[in-house]
Design an enzyme around this catalytic site. Structure first.
Site, PDB file in Angstrom:
ATOM      1  N   CYS A  17     -46.316   8.035  14.234  1.00 18.44           N
ATOM      2  CA  CYS A  17     -46.118   7.764  12.809  1.00 18.44           C
ATOM      3  C   CYS A  17     -46.956   6.603  12.294  1.00 18.44           C
ATOM      4  O   CYS A  17     -47.477   6.657  11.174  1.00 18.44           O
ATOM      5  CB  CYS A  17     -44.642   7.528  12.504  1.00 18.44           C
ATOM      6  SG  CYS A  17     -43.895   6.137  13.398  1.00 18.44           S
ATOM      7  N   HIS A  80     -39.608   3.908  12.222  1.00 17.91           N
ATOM      8  CA  HIS A  80     -40.472   4.938  11.662  1.00 17.91           C
ATOM      9  C   HIS A  80     -41.354   4.276  10.607  1.00 17.91           C
ATOM     10  O   HIS A  80     -40.948   3.309   9.975  1.00 17.91           O
ATOM     11  CB  HIS A  80     -39.662   6.079  11.049  1.00 17.91           C
ATOM     12  CG  HIS A  80     -40.508   7.209  10.564  1.00 17.91           C
ATOM     13  ND1 HIS A  80     -41.428   7.843  11.370  1.00 17.91           N
ATOM     14  CD2 HIS A  80     -40.606   7.802   9.351  1.00 17.91           C
ATOM     15  CE1 HIS A  80     -42.042   8.775  10.667  1.00 17.91           C
ATOM     16  NE2 HIS A  80     -41.561   8.771   9.441  1.00 17.91           N
ATOM     17  N   ASP A 104     -44.696  10.588   3.413  1.00 15.05           N
ATOM     18  CA  ASP A 104     -44.641  10.480   4.866  1.00 15.05           C
ATOM     19  C   ASP A 104     -45.675  11.424   5.453  1.00 15.05           C
ATOM     20  O   ASP A 104     -45.555  12.639   5.333  1.00 15.05           O
ATOM     21  CB  ASP A 104     -43.240  10.821   5.372  1.00 15.05           C
ATOM     22  CG  ASP A 104     -43.019  10.407   6.813  1.00 15.05           C
ATOM     23  OD1 ASP A 104     -44.016  10.237   7.550  1.00 15.05           O
ATOM     24  OD2 ASP A 104     -41.861  10.233   7.199  1.00 15.05           O
ATOM     25  N   ASN A 144     -30.719   5.574   4.261  1.00 14.96           N
ATOM     26  CA  ASN A 144     -29.372   5.507   3.696  1.00 14.96           C
ATOM     27  C   ASN A 144     -28.291   6.202   4.520  1.00 14.96           C
ATOM     28  O   ASN A 144     -27.125   6.173   4.145  1.00 14.96           O
ATOM     29  CB  ASN A 144     -29.364   6.119   2.288  1.00 14.96           C
ATOM     30  CG  ASN A 144     -30.166   5.305   1.318  1.00 14.96           C
ATOM     31  OD1 ASN A 144     -29.921   4.137   1.122  1.00 14.96           O
ATOM     32  ND2 ASN A 144     -31.175   5.925   0.723  1.00 14.96           N
ATOM     33  N   ASP A 146     -25.431   7.233   7.133  1.00 18.03           N
ATOM     34  CA  ASP A 146     -24.365   6.599   7.904  1.00 18.03           C
ATOM     35  C   ASP A 146     -24.197   7.373   9.205  1.00 18.03           C
ATOM     36  O   ASP A 146     -24.526   8.560   9.287  1.00 18.03           O
ATOM     37  CB  ASP A 146     -23.037   6.654   7.139  1.00 18.03           C
ATOM     38  CG  ASP A 146     -23.061   5.793   5.895  1.00 18.03           C
ATOM     39  OD1 ASP A 146     -23.590   4.672   5.955  1.00 18.03           O
ATOM     40  OD2 ASP A 146     -22.557   6.246   4.853  1.00 18.03           O
TER      41      ASP A 146
END
Length: 158
Positions: A17, A80, A104, A144, A146
């Site tokens: 990446c 990343h 990305d 974001n 969880d």
């Protein structure tokens, strides 16, 4: 990488990446596009459906917990790297000044049969509002999501 591609016409077969981000950053800046590389630590990598949850399944055997790899397709990467660019989009309301967009360059998942992610508005990504196109929900989940853990006793039915 760019020089080798120019000389041979052959794409790179394997890469990481941070290399993709460096190449995309170079390409953006070479055409005058304000571009920056972004590093995210503990980056969520969700499988579809992108629900902003990294779901992990474990089997408990006495005092030991073993990850159920047959059910756990989500993961958390140590880090990343992707890009952000200052872009005026005609398909998106830029009136709030939200011109920084996430891209990305690392091909991870197919979307509409193409490897793509972005452009996705940074303000939406940070707020967890993932309504933009081009796999914005994947990018949103990277920062974001969880963690949700499920544990069952060994031998217990699903």
């Amino acid at each position: 990488i760019l020089q080798k591609f120019h000389e041979t016409g052959k794409p790179v077969k394997y890469c990481q990446c941070w290399v993709y981000a460096g190449v995309l950053n170079t390409m953006g800046r070479s055409i005058g596009l304000p571009t920056r590389a972004i590093t995210n630590f503990d980056s969520a990598h969700e499988a579809k459906p992108f629900d902003q949850k990294v779901t992990e399944y474990y089997i408990k055997d006495g005092e030991n917990y073993e990850r159920d790899s047959d059910k756990s397709s989500d993961s958390i990467w140590n880090f990343h790297v992707w890009n952000e660019a200052w872009v005026l989009r005609t398909d998106y309301d830029n009136s709030n000044g939200d011109r920084w967009q996430q891209f990305d360059g690392t091909p991870q998942e197919t979307s509409d049969r193409k490897y793509q992610m972005g452009p996705a508005p940074i303000k939406e990504m940070k707020a967890g509002d993932c309504k933009a196109n081009w796999d914005a929900d994947f990018g949103c989940g990277e920062t974001n999501a969880d963690v949700e853990r499920w544990v069952k006793q060994k031998g217990e039915p699903d």
